[in-house]
Design a protein around this motif. Structure first.
Motif, short mmCIF file in Angstrom:
data_model
loop_
_atom_site.label_atom_id
_atom_site.label_comp_id
_atom_site.label_asym_id
_atom_site.label_seq_id
_atom_site.Cartn_x
_atom_site.Cartn_y
_atom_site.Cartn_z
N ALA A 312 0.84 -1.20 0.00
CA ALA A 312 0.00 0.00 0.00
C ALA A 312 0.87 1.25 0.00
O ALA A 312 1.89 1.32 0.68
N LYS A 313 0.45 2.26 -0.76
CA LYS A 313 1.20 3.51 -0.84
C LYS A 313 0.98 4.35 0.42
O LYS A 313 -0.13 4.41 0.96
N ILE A 314 2.05 5.00 0.87
CA ILE A 314 1.97 5.96 1.96
C ILE A 314 2.14 7.35 1.35
O ILE A 314 3.07 7.58 0.56
N LEU A 315 1.25 8.26 1.70
CA LEU A 315 1.27 9.61 1.14
C LEU A 315 1.32 10.65 2.25
O LEU A 315 0.86 10.41 3.36
N ILE A 322 5.18 9.22 -0.45
CA ILE A 322 6.36 9.27 0.41
C ILE A 322 6.83 7.90 0.89
O ILE A 322 7.82 7.81 1.62
N GLY A 323 6.15 6.83 0.49
CA GLY A 323 6.62 5.53 0.98
C GLY A 323 5.68 4.39 0.68
O GLY A 323 4.68 4.53 -0.05
N THR A 324 5.99 3.22 1.30
CA THR A 324 5.25 1.99 1.03
C THR A 324 5.11 1.17 2.31
O THR A 324 6.06 1.07 3.11
N VAL A 325 3.95 0.58 2.51
CA VAL A 325 3.72 -0.35 3.61
C VAL A 325 4.41 -1.68 3.29
O VAL A 325 4.33 -2.17 2.16
N THR A 326 5.09 -2.26 4.29
CA THR A 326 5.75 -3.55 4.09
C THR A 326 5.06 -4.67 4.87
O THR A 326 5.19 -5.83 4.52
N GLY A 335 -6.76 -3.89 19.06
CA GLY A 335 -8.02 -3.55 18.42
C GLY A 335 -7.89 -2.38 17.47
O GLY A 335 -8.86 -1.68 17.19
N LYS A 336 -6.69 -2.17 16.94
CA LYS A 336 -6.42 -1.11 15.97
C LYS A 336 -5.68 -1.71 14.79
O LYS A 336 -5.12 -2.80 14.88
N ASN A 337 -5.67 -0.99 13.67
CA ASN A 337 -4.93 -1.42 12.50
C ASN A 337 -3.50 -0.91 12.60
O ASN A 337 -3.28 0.30 12.71
N ILE A 338 -2.53 -1.82 12.58
CA ILE A 338 -1.13 -1.42 12.69
C ILE A 338 -0.41 -1.79 11.41
O ILE A 338 -0.81 -2.72 10.70
N ALA A 339 0.65 -1.07 11.12
CA ALA A 339 1.42 -1.35 9.91
C ALA A 339 2.86 -0.90 10.12
O ALA A 339 3.17 -0.09 10.98
N MET A 340 3.73 -1.49 9.31
CA MET A 340 5.14 -1.12 9.26
C MET A 340 5.46 -0.78 7.82
O MET A 340 4.89 -1.38 6.89
N GLY A 341 6.34 0.18 7.61
CA GLY A 341 6.71 0.53 6.24
C GLY A 341 7.86 1.49 6.22
O GLY A 341 8.46 1.80 7.27
N TYR A 342 8.17 1.98 5.04
CA TYR A 342 9.27 2.93 4.86
C TYR A 342 8.71 4.25 4.34
O TYR A 342 7.88 4.27 3.43
N VAL A 343 9.18 5.35 4.94
CA VAL A 343 8.79 6.68 4.50
C VAL A 343 10.04 7.51 4.23
O VAL A 343 11.12 7.24 4.79
#
Length: 386
Positions: A312-315, A322-326, A335-343
């Protein structure tokens, strides 16, 4: 390609595992009708047992083994205590990460090394190339080193707050004497095993290396009381909540340890002396100005409304890419949506508001420190985990 099997393949099938391809192996995703969230929560609240026998276990031995390891990684091993472990990264000539690894110093000349199954061919080829180069050019006649790959050796992880109580019933070794990051040899139900306190979940627990002929029997003995067999599905959500990387997703050969927010594996002395493969680029990023520093950073994010998945694109808030979810999941614990990625550099500070494109819709997200869920490592008697 035919999938490989760990020594516990028949054990998994016997206990109703759903087997899936992973890193060239047939591995359990889940067991029976137990869902991923249920299995995840059982590890957080009780104890789970994982087969990690697909990982590559090796010994690197020789009089100059510490210096060799300080050449192929940016970490410090010469001063590491006996039976102490260090998370590190194996680097290529440009400072990119060939693999992440845990290395334990058994004595002055013997190191136990665990690397990823999905990088087996690349890692072993790199080790062979660099050992040959070392023995020819650096080790000298009396400083040669060698690698022994422990093919067939079992490896299981017992993870969760009840893991110490379960394991203590099966060994006479006093586990209160074994803090996080340390290991020992001890008998478990009469079988001599290598026991390392640590794991991939953020919980207290152990990784147990077992002689091949005893792997099934000892695993059956560990599968007792509150222990639940746990597969790859829960393993992935547990490691992401703990802020841990998965090679091939969050790490690759084009990413440096500085970009990956792993600068902490490089001790102060090594930042001054360098001397490791890829040091020029890594130290330039570590010490450099904005111009010479890393162009991107690994970050954690809390994502509103919908889970973000890999790719997924990070904007930025103004819509710039500005980046991408990995990696990304709905966190069972939070109970939340978490993600890791590069910005891109300039967007990685805590609290920065960004957007993530999910199914062609932009969702708000906030840069958040990792781990998402506090770790619960056992630091020793009377010592609280930070």
């Amino acid at each position: 390609m035919q999938l490989l099997k760990t020594g516990l393949y028949d054990f998994h099938v016997k206990h109703g595992a759903k087997m899936v391809p992973f890193a060239g192996y047939s591995m359990p995703l889940s067991y029976g009708t137990v869902g991923q969230v249920t299995a995840h929560n059982h590890v957080r609240n009780s104890v789970g047992l994982f087969d990690v026998g697909h990982m590559v276990q090796s010994f690197i031995r020789g009089p100059t083994a510490p210096a060799f390891l300080e050449w192929i990684t940016p970490s410090g091993f010469a001063s590491l205590g006996h039976f102490s472990s260090q998370l590190s990264v194996i680097l290529n000539d440009k400072g990119g990460i060939i693999d992440d690894t845990v290395i334990c110093r058994h004595d002055d000349t013997t190191y136990y090394v665990v690397t990823n199954a999905g990088r087996r061919a690349e890692d072993l080829a790199w080790f062979k190339e660099k050992i040959d180069e070392w023995n020819t050019e650096k080790g000298g006649k009396d400083g040669k080193i060698e690698i022994e790959v422990l093919d067939g050796q079992g490896l299981v992880a017992l993870q969760g707050p009840e893991a110490p109580a379960v394991l203590q019933q099966l060994t006479k070794y006093d586990l209160t004497e074994l803090p996080f990051g340390k290991s020992t040899y001890a008998d478990i139900v009469g079988v001599r095993c290598h026991i390392a306190r640590g794991g991939y979940t953020g919980e207290d627990g152990f990784e147990i290396s077992i002689p091949a002929e005893h792997t099934v029997g000892l695993t059956e003995a560990l599968f007792t009381g509150p222990v639940a067999l746990t597969g790859l599905g829960a393993r992935d959500s547990l490691r992401l909540e703990a802020g841990m990387c998965l090679y091939g997703h969050d790490l690759n050969e084009d990413i440096t340890p500085i970009e990956a927010a792993l600068a902490w594996v490089i001790p102060k002395a090594r930042r001054e002396t360098g001397g490791f493969i890829g040091a020029e680029n890594v130290l330039k990023q570590l010490k450099g100005s904005l111009k010479d520093g890393p162009l991107r950073r690994r970050v954690g994010m809390i994502v509103d409304d919908a889970p973000a998945r890999e790719g997924a694109k990070i904007l930025s808030r103004d819509g710039g890419n500005i980046g991408t979810v990995t990696s990304g999941i709905p966190s069972p614990t939070l109970g939340k949506n978490i993600a890791m990625g590069y910005v891109d550099s300039g967007f990685y500070k805590k609290g920065t508001s960004v957007q993530v494109e999910i199914r062609k819709q932009l969702r708000s997200a906030t840069i958040t420190p990792m781990p998402f869920v506090p770790t619960k490592y056992y630091r020793g008697k009377g010592i609280q985990s930070p």
